[in-house]
Scaffold this active site. Sequence first.
Site, PDB file in Angstrom:
ATOM      1  N   LYS A  86       0.819  -1.216   0.000  1.00 54.63           N
ATOM      2  CA  LYS A  86       0.000   0.000   0.000  1.00 54.63           C
ATOM      3  C   LYS A  86       0.847   1.257   0.000  1.00 54.63           C
ATOM      4  O   LYS A  86       0.384   2.331  -0.385  1.00 54.63           O
ATOM      5  CB  LYS A  86      -0.908  -0.009   1.221  1.00 54.63           C
ATOM      6  N   ASP A 135      -8.665   0.863   6.592  1.00 55.78           N
ATOM      7  CA  ASP A 135      -8.654  -0.232   7.557  1.00 55.78           C
ATOM      8  C   ASP A 135      -7.233  -0.416   8.078  1.00 55.78           C
ATOM      9  O   ASP A 135      -6.919  -1.378   8.745  1.00 55.78           O
ATOM     10  CB  ASP A 135      -9.204  -1.517   6.942  1.00 55.78           C
TER      11      ASP A 135
HETATM   12  C1  LIG Z   1      -2.282  -5.953   3.087  1.00 58.41           C
HETATM   13  C2  LIG Z   1      -3.401  -5.757   2.131  1.00 58.41           C
HETATM   14  N1  LIG Z   1      -3.547  -6.637   1.130  1.00 58.41           N
HETATM   15  C3  LIG Z   1      -4.537  -6.503   0.232  1.00 58.41           C
HETATM   16  C4  LIG Z   1      -5.445  -5.472   0.309  1.00 58.41           C
HETATM   17  C5  LIG Z   1      -6.555  -5.390  -0.695  1.00 58.41           C
HETATM   18  O1  LIG Z   1      -6.454  -4.288  -1.520  1.00 58.41           O
HETATM   19  P1  LIG Z   1      -7.756  -3.709  -2.241  1.00 58.41           P
HETATM   20  O2  LIG Z   1      -8.613  -3.101  -1.193  1.00 58.41           O
HETATM   21  O3  LIG Z   1      -7.229  -2.774  -3.229  1.00 58.41           O
HETATM   22  O4  LIG Z   1      -8.452  -4.885  -2.860  1.00 58.41           O
HETATM   23  C6  LIG Z   1      -5.325  -4.535   1.331  1.00 58.41           C
HETATM   24  C7  LIG Z   1      -6.250  -3.428   1.437  1.00 58.41           C
HETATM   25  O5  LIG Z   1      -6.247  -2.662   2.390  1.00 58.41           O
HETATM   26  C8  LIG Z   1      -4.275  -4.677   2.273  1.00 58.41           C
HETATM   27  O6  LIG Z   1      -4.114  -3.821   3.288  1.00 58.41           O
END
Ligand SMILES: Cc1ncc(COP(=O)(O)O)c(C=O)c1O
Length: 408
Positions: A86, A135
């Site tokens: 992220k 989140d």
């Molecule tokens: C560690 C992690 N992996 C995957 C995701 C999924 O990403 P997206 O919300 O773009 O599907 C998030 C989203 O916050 C995340 O924090």
Amino acid sequence: MTQILRAEGIASYPNPLAVSATTPYGEARAAILSREGFDAAEREISQWPGYAPTPLHALPALASRLGLGALWYKDESTRFGLKSFKALGGAYAVFRLIQKAIAAAHGGHQATPAEILAGQYRDIVSALTVTCATDGNHGRSVAWGAQLFGCRCVIYIHATVSEGRRAAIAHYGAEVIRVPGNYDDSVRHAAAEAERNGWTVVSDTTYEGYRDIPIDVMHGYGVMAREMVRQLGDELPTHVIVQAGVGALAASVCAAFWLAWGERRPVFIIAEPEQADCFFQSGQAGRPVAVHGDLDTVMAGLACGEVSPVAWEILSGGANHYATVGDRFALEAMRVFALPQDGDAAIVSGETGGTGLGLLLAAAGEPAVRQALGLDANARVLLIGSEGDTDPVIYREVVGRSAEEVLA
Ligand SMILES: Cc1ncc(COP(=O)(O)O)c(C=O)c1O
């Protein structure tokens, strides 16, 4: 009716709207995520202090235990010290916002990261406030980007975001405000506050009339996908499993692989928690549908009830299978990564980072599911290790050791 296969901790079905492998990427998709957009993100982000490609681990021993031909894990636990992919998205969108504000005031000049970091446009940058709902990991990225480039930042979190994740955002100098309800409620709250105060929302999800910033976020994530393309070279995977919350990550990976590999791109599997399965539900309906409730899952980054509409535009044709994974298997994945098989690397993966392996572990004892997904001895599977121990307290509780001990 789509035929859904269900077993303990796993459900899956083939996407009835999936386009064939030979379908070109096409102009409609390029109007959302483009080669030029990915190029620009790579050019800018690679100039930021501390940029380095993250490792891609080959895990032959685990592959053989799971009856697969090959297994790779893209390990985002070291990304810019933020411990998740992220870091690439929110911070890049903040950078682009700043770049655009400077261009507006200085006859279109595209400021470089070095100019902004040197404080050359401090008057413009310090007058900006960015905000978002999160989140955890997205907010951390926006807060970090704001701190790095010098603007103000206010972050909203919902009821069940852990204290560790709250503190990690505050660490980057943002004002962090907890609001009642679930993630989607906090998204609406951030939008209303921004409107009232004249701030700019840096969201990873699109909504009516709001697309450009989340598209910047997705182009930022493309840096990770481009690294994988280079790291894999000629050894193309047959399958990629990508975990989805709002789907920005999955859409970015799908688009970047489609553009890089065309018809040789891998079978694309979207994995979600059982309790927050908005793509799984939308895939059946053939259009975005919202999932309600508290969306309570250990895979905190995926606790989203609504797909991002632009992500849906890419994934509704680009995904080959939708799947859900039970929490138990995501936790098991964290422990399996921490206790490697012969010769494989020890890996620190958070709950959300373990989703892909969780799916493989849940599928392992289910021949029908394995067959439907093509997970056999010829499968060469790529997993997206989207985070490390983003909450070290939870990590230790689940694995029994700290990240440092696992890697010692
Ligand atoms: C560690 C992690 N992996 C995957 C995701 C999924 O990403 P997206 O919300 O773009 O599907 C998030 C989203 O916050 C995340 O924090």
